[in-house]
Design a protein around this motif. Structure first.
Motif, PDB file in Angstrom:
ATOM      1  N   SER A   1      -3.920 -11.922  -9.965  1.00  0.00           N
ATOM      2  CA  SER A   1      -4.254 -11.082  -8.808  1.00  0.00           C
ATOM      3  C   SER A   1      -3.454 -11.488  -7.574  1.00  0.00           C
ATOM      4  CB  SER A   1      -5.754 -11.184  -8.500  1.00  0.00           C
ATOM      5  OG  SER A   1      -6.519 -10.689  -9.573  1.00  0.00           O
TER       6      SER A   1
ATOM      7  N   SER B   1       2.542  -1.627  -8.516  1.00  0.00           N
ATOM      8  CA  SER B   1       2.718  -0.733  -9.673  1.00  0.00           C
ATOM      9  C   SER B   1       1.669  -0.913 -10.762  1.00  0.00           C
ATOM     10  CB  SER B   1       4.109  -0.959 -10.287  1.00  0.00           C
ATOM     11  OG  SER B   1       4.193  -2.241 -10.885  1.00  0.00           O
ATOM     12  N   ARG B   2       0.765  -1.887 -10.627  1.00  0.00           N
ATOM     13  CA  ARG B   2      -0.139  -2.215 -11.733  1.00  0.00           C
ATOM     14  C   ARG B   2      -1.141  -1.105 -12.052  1.00  0.00           C
ATOM     15  NH1 ARG B   2      -3.608  -7.368  -9.967  1.00  0.00           N
ATOM     16  NH2 ARG B   2      -1.653  -8.268 -10.660  1.00  0.00           N
ATOM     17  N   GLN B   3      -1.362  -0.170 -11.098  1.00  0.00           N
ATOM     18  CA  GLN B   3      -2.275   0.937 -11.359  1.00  0.00           C
ATOM     19  C   GLN B   3      -1.651   1.967 -12.306  1.00  0.00           C
ATOM     20  OE1 GLN B   3      -0.532   0.561  -8.657  1.00  0.00           O
ATOM     21  NE2 GLN B   3       0.360   2.531  -8.121  1.00  0.00           N
ATOM     22  N   VAL B   4      -0.319   1.883 -12.505  1.00  0.00           N
ATOM     23  CA  VAL B   4       0.387   2.818 -13.387  1.00  0.00           C
ATOM     24  C   VAL B   4       0.993   2.095 -14.593  1.00  0.00           C
ATOM     25  CG1 VAL B   4       2.289   4.481 -13.562  1.00  0.00           C
ATOM     26  CG2 VAL B   4       0.911   4.394 -11.483  1.00  0.00           C
TER      27      VAL B   4
ATOM     28  N   ARG C   1       2.028  -5.888  -7.816  1.00  0.00           N
ATOM     29  CA  ARG C   1       0.866  -5.427  -7.052  1.00  0.00           C
ATOM     30  C   ARG C   1       0.969  -3.950  -6.697  1.00  0.00           C
ATOM     31  NH1 ARG C   1       1.399 -10.372  -4.067  1.00  0.00           N
ATOM     32  NH2 ARG C   1       1.933  -9.263  -2.163  1.00  0.00           N
TER      33      ARG C   1
ATOM     34  N   GLU D   1       1.593  -1.518 -16.975  1.00  0.00           N
ATOM     35  CA  GLU D   1       0.795  -2.658 -17.437  1.00  0.00           C
ATOM     36  C   GLU D   1       1.429  -4.007 -17.143  1.00  0.00           C
ATOM     37  OE1 GLU D   1      -0.782  -2.306 -21.484  1.00  0.00           O
ATOM     38  OE2 GLU D   1      -0.201  -0.195 -21.421  1.00  0.00           O
TER      39      GLU D   1
ATOM     40  N   LYS E   1       0.829  -1.212   0.000  1.00  0.00           N
ATOM     41  CA  LYS E   1       0.000   0.000   0.000  1.00  0.00           C
ATOM     42  C   LYS E   1       0.862   1.261   0.000  1.00  0.00           C
ATOM     43  CE  LYS E   1      -3.885   2.136   2.459  1.00  0.00           C
ATOM     44  NZ  LYS E   1      -4.811   2.003   3.620  1.00  0.00           N
TER      45      LYS E   1
ATOM     46  N   ARG F   1       2.559   1.533  -3.397  1.00  0.00           N
ATOM     47  CA  ARG F   1       1.618   1.999  -4.411  1.00  0.00           C
ATOM     48  C   ARG F   1       1.420   3.512  -4.305  1.00  0.00           C
ATOM     49  NH1 ARG F   1      -2.662  -0.863  -2.927  1.00  0.00           N
ATOM     50  NH2 ARG F   1      -1.949  -2.722  -4.021  1.00  0.00           N
TER      51      ARG F   1
ATOM     52  N   THR G   1       4.413   2.635 -20.247  1.00  0.00           N
ATOM     53  CA  THR G   1       3.670   1.797 -19.296  1.00  0.00           C
ATOM     54  C   THR G   1       4.043   0.323 -19.399  1.00  0.00           C
ATOM     55  OG1 THR G   1       1.838   1.466 -20.847  1.00  0.00           O
ATOM     56  CG2 THR G   1       1.692   3.369 -19.338  1.00  0.00           C
TER      57      THR G   1
ATOM     58  N   ASN H   1       2.284   6.381  -7.157  1.00  0.00           N
ATOM     59  CA  ASN H   1       1.256   7.326  -7.603  1.00  0.00           C
ATOM     60  C   ASN H   1       1.740   8.763  -7.478  1.00  0.00           C
ATOM     61  OD1 ASN H   1      -0.638   5.376  -8.276  1.00  0.00           O
ATOM     62  ND2 ASN H   1      -1.632   5.393  -6.274  1.00  0.00           N
TER      63      ASN H   1
END
Length: 566
Positions: A527, A537-540, A535, A542, A264, A267, A282, A271
Motif C-alpha cells: 500500500s 493504476s492499481r484500480q485497473v 498507486r 493488477e 489522484k 488515476r 491487466t 480511469n
C-alpha cells in the motif's frame, strides 16, 4: 511582497574558469513555495547558499541579492539567523547539542531570548511537530526522520519568514519523507512561511509547489507553474524529462493532452481511458521471475544472525536469514532505524554478530583476513560519501585506491580515465571533494569503490543526491557489473529505482527481513512501499509497478480495442 530579489548574480569557485552561476535573475514572493531542480552540479545548492551570508561559498561573485528589500550583505547576522531558516541535506550535520529539548532551545538561547519566551516557543514547536514523546531523549537515539524533524522544529522555534531546504528528504524512507513534506506544506499554508527547496525527487513535492525553477549549467532555464513545466521540459530539456513525476511521464507517452501531476489526477485519467470499455490486459509479464538470470551459488548467506551495539542494549538485528546469489542485484528497502545499515556492516565484517553466521562465497566471514576481504572480494559505498575522501582533490583520492607496488603509472592513468568517464567526473578531477555537490560526491565516491574491482559490491543509499538523468546511467553501470559476474546489494529508500532495476527486493522491519520477491510481485502488493505508477493504476491493472508497465498495458489495451472495432 517580495522576500528575495536576485539581480544579475554570477559566481565562480576559486581557480575555476567556468561559472557555477551566471545571469541569475529571480524574485521570490513572500509566502511562495518554490522548488529548484536540475542535474547534479547545475548550481542549485550553490544558488541557495547565496541566500544566507554565513553559508555563501568562497569564490568570486557579481550581482546583488536583496532580502525584504534590503541588500543581503547589509542585513545583520542576528536578523539572518532568526529570519532565514536553512535545513541541510544531512540531519547529522545540523544538530549541535546532546538532548532533543536542548536542541529546540539552542537557537533561541543564542539569540538571547528570556526563559519564558524560550519555554513557550519550545513547548509550541514540540506540540506542533509531535515531539512530546521523545522530548527528553538523547539525539543519538533518534532515527534519521526524527533528526530531520528536530532540525526543522529548532529552526521554526525562531519564527523565520523564509525556510530554505537542500534536499531534506534524501536520507528519509518514503513514508517518513512524505510526512516530512506534508509538514513543510502545512508550514507554508498555515503560517505563511516562504519555502525555497532544492529537490531531485519530484514525485511528492512537484504538486505542492507554486513554482518550479529548473536550472542547467548555472542558469535558470525554466521558471513556471508545475502544470506547465512538463511540456516545457520535453521541448527544451528532453534529457531532464526522466526527472518529471510519473503521472506526467505516463500521460506524455500516451499523448494525453492533460497534464496530471498528482496520483489522484493520474488515476482519474487512466480511469477515463477505459470508461465503458472492457480491459483486455491487466497484467504485465514478470521478466525477473526466472531465477536463471543469476547463478545458483550464494555470494552471501546470513544464518540466524543477531546483533546489538551494547551488551545490555536492544537487539538491532534479530534472527536474520537470507541469501544473495552470485550475479544478483538485490535491493533492501525499509524504514529508517530498522537495521538495514547495521546489516551492511555485518556483511562487510565491520561489526560481528553475537549469534549466527555470516558467509561470503561459501566461506565464514571470520576466516577472512581484513586484507583478503577487501582485496577484490568486497567493496562498500557508505551512506555518507564524504567519509571516503582523504585527499584535497578528486584525482588524488582516486590514485589513493591503488597499491603502492605492482602497477605502472600508465595503467593507473588509464584506469582513472576510464572510471572517470564511466561515472562522468572527468571535469571534476581537480576539484576538492568537499566543494562538489551531493550528487557529484556520490559519483566520485562510486568511482573510488569501483577501482577496487570487487566481486561483491555493497551500496548504502547510492542514488541519494543523484539526478534522474544519471540514475539511468547508474543502472547501466550496475547491469555492466552484473554481466561481469559482480554481485550487487543495495540498501535504498529509492522505491522507483528498485522497482525498475532490481532482480529481487526485500522489506526490512524490526531487525529482520519480512518478505522478498521480484520487484513486480513485491511492489504490486504493497500500500505504501510501492511506486507512484502502481498507486495510480492499481484500480485497473493488477501488477503494473513502473511507468513502462502502465504505458505497455495502456497501449496493449488500446490496440485490443481497435482490433475489436475492426
Amino acid at each position: 511582497m517580495e522576500i528575495f530579489r536576485i539581480e544579475q548574480l554570477a559566481f565562480s569557485y576559486p581557480n575555476m574558469e567556468k561559472l557555477a552561476l551566471k545571469n541569475i535573475n529571480l524574485t521570490i514572493e513572500s509566502g511562495e513555495f518554490v522548488v529548484i531542480c536540475g542535474k547534479s552540479g547545475c548550481g542549485k545548492s550553490t544558488l541557495i547558499r547565496h541566500l544566507k551570508t554565513v553559508l555563501t561559498p568562497y569564490g568570486k561573485r557579481e550581482g546583488d541579492i536583496y532580502f525584504q528589500g534590503k541588500l543581503l550583505d547589509l542585513v545583520d547576522d542576528r536578523t539572518q539567523s532568526s529570519q532565514i531558516g536553512y535545513v541541510l541535506q544531512s540531519p547529522e550535520n545540523q544538530i549541535v547539542t546532546d538532548k532533543v529539548w536542548h536542541e529546540l532551545a539552542f537557537g533561541l538561547e543564542s539569540l538571547g531570548y528570556d526563559n519564558n519566551t524560550i519555554r513557550l516557543r519550545v513547548a509550541e514547536m514540540a506540540s506542533f511537530f509531535g515531539i512530546q514523546t521523545w522530548f527528553r531523549k538523547n539525539v543519538t537515539e533518534l532515527s534519521g526522520g526524527q533528526k530531520q524533524l528536530l532540525n526543522l522544529a529548532s529552526i521554526m522555534a525562531m519564527q523565520p519568514s523564509v525556510l530554505i531546504l537542500d534536499e531534506p528528504t534524501s536520507q528519509l524512507d518514503p513514508i517518513t519523507a512524505s510526512d516530512f513534506l506534508k509538514t513543510i506544506k502545512k508550514i507554508n499554508e498555515e503560517l505563511g512561511i516562504t519555502i525555497v527547496m532544492v529537490e531531485h525527487d519530484l514525485e511528492e513535492v512537484f504538486n505542492m509547489a507554486d513554482r518550479i525553477i529548473l536550472m542547467d549549467e548555472g542558469e535558470v532555464i525554466i521558471d513556471d507553474k508545475p502544470k506547465n513545466v512538463g511540456r516545457k521540459v520535453k521541448q527544451l530539456m528532453p534529457d531532464m524529462f526522466e526527472a518529471m513525476p510519473s503521472p506526467i511521464k505516463i500521460a506524455s507517452s500516451l499523448n494525453i493532452n492533460e497534464t496530471p501531476i498528482t496520483v489522484k489526477e493520474g488515476r482519474y485519467f487512466i480511469n477515463e481511458l477505459f470508461v465503458n470499455e472492457e480491459v483486455a490486459y491487466t497484467r504485465v509479464e514478470d521478466d525477473k521471475e526466472n531465477n536463471n538470470i543469476y547463478s545458483d551459488k550464494a555470494a552471501i548467506k546470513m544464518k540466524d544472525v543477531w546483533f546489538k551495539y551494547e551488551k545490555n542494549g536492544n537487539d538491532i538485528v534479530k534472527d536474520l536469514n537470507f541469501e544473495v546469489k552470485e550475479g544478483e542485484f538485490f535491493c533492501i528497502v525499509g524504514g529508517n532505524g530498522t537495521g538495514k545499515s547495521t546489516t551492511v556492516s555485518l556483511i562487510c565484517g565491520i561489526n560481528k554478530p553475537y549469534r549466527g553466521k555470516v558467509e561470503l562465497f561459501d566461506k565464514n566471514i571470520k576466516e577472512y583476513k581484513n586484507k583478503e576481504l577487501f582485496n577484490n572480494n568486497i567493496a562498500i559505498l557508505p551512506q555518507d560519501p564524504q567519509s571516503l575522501f582523504v585527499k584535497n582533490t578528486v584525482e588524488k583520492d582516486l590514485y589513493e585506491m591503488f597499491p603502492k607496488l605492482g602497477m605502472s603509472k600508465k595503467e593507473k592513468v588509464d584506469k582513472i580515465a576510464k572510471i572517470s568517464k564511466l561515472v562522468e567526473i572527468e571535469n571534476l578531477l581537480n576539484h576538492h571533494p568537499y566543494d562538489l555537490s551531493g550528487g557529484e560526491q556520490q559519483r566520485a565516491a562510486l568511482a573510488k569503490v569501483l577501482l577496487l574491482e570487487p566481486k561483491l559490491l555493497i551500496l548504502d543509499e547510492p542514488t541519494k543526491g543523484l539526478d534522474a538523468h544519471f540514475k539511468v546511467k547508474f543502472a547501466k553501470i550496475i547491469n555492466k557489473l552484473i554481466e561481469n559476474k559482480v554481485t550487487v546489494v543495495m540498501v535504498s529508500h529509492d522505491i522507483e529505482f528498485c522497482a525498475s532495476y532490481a532482480h529481487r527486493c526485500s522489506l526490512f522491519f524490526d531487525g529482520s527481513i519480512v518478505t522478498s520477491n521480484t520487484p513486480n510481485k513485491f511492489f504490486s502488493g504493497n500500500s505504501f512501499y510501492t511506486t507512484v505508477a502502481n498507486r495510480m493504476s492499481r484500480q485497473v491493472f493488477e501488477n503494473a509497478v513502473t511507468c513502462e508497465d502502465v504505458i505497455t498495458l495502456c497501449n496493449g489495451n488500446k490496440e485490443a480495442m481497435l482490433e475489436t472495432l475492426a
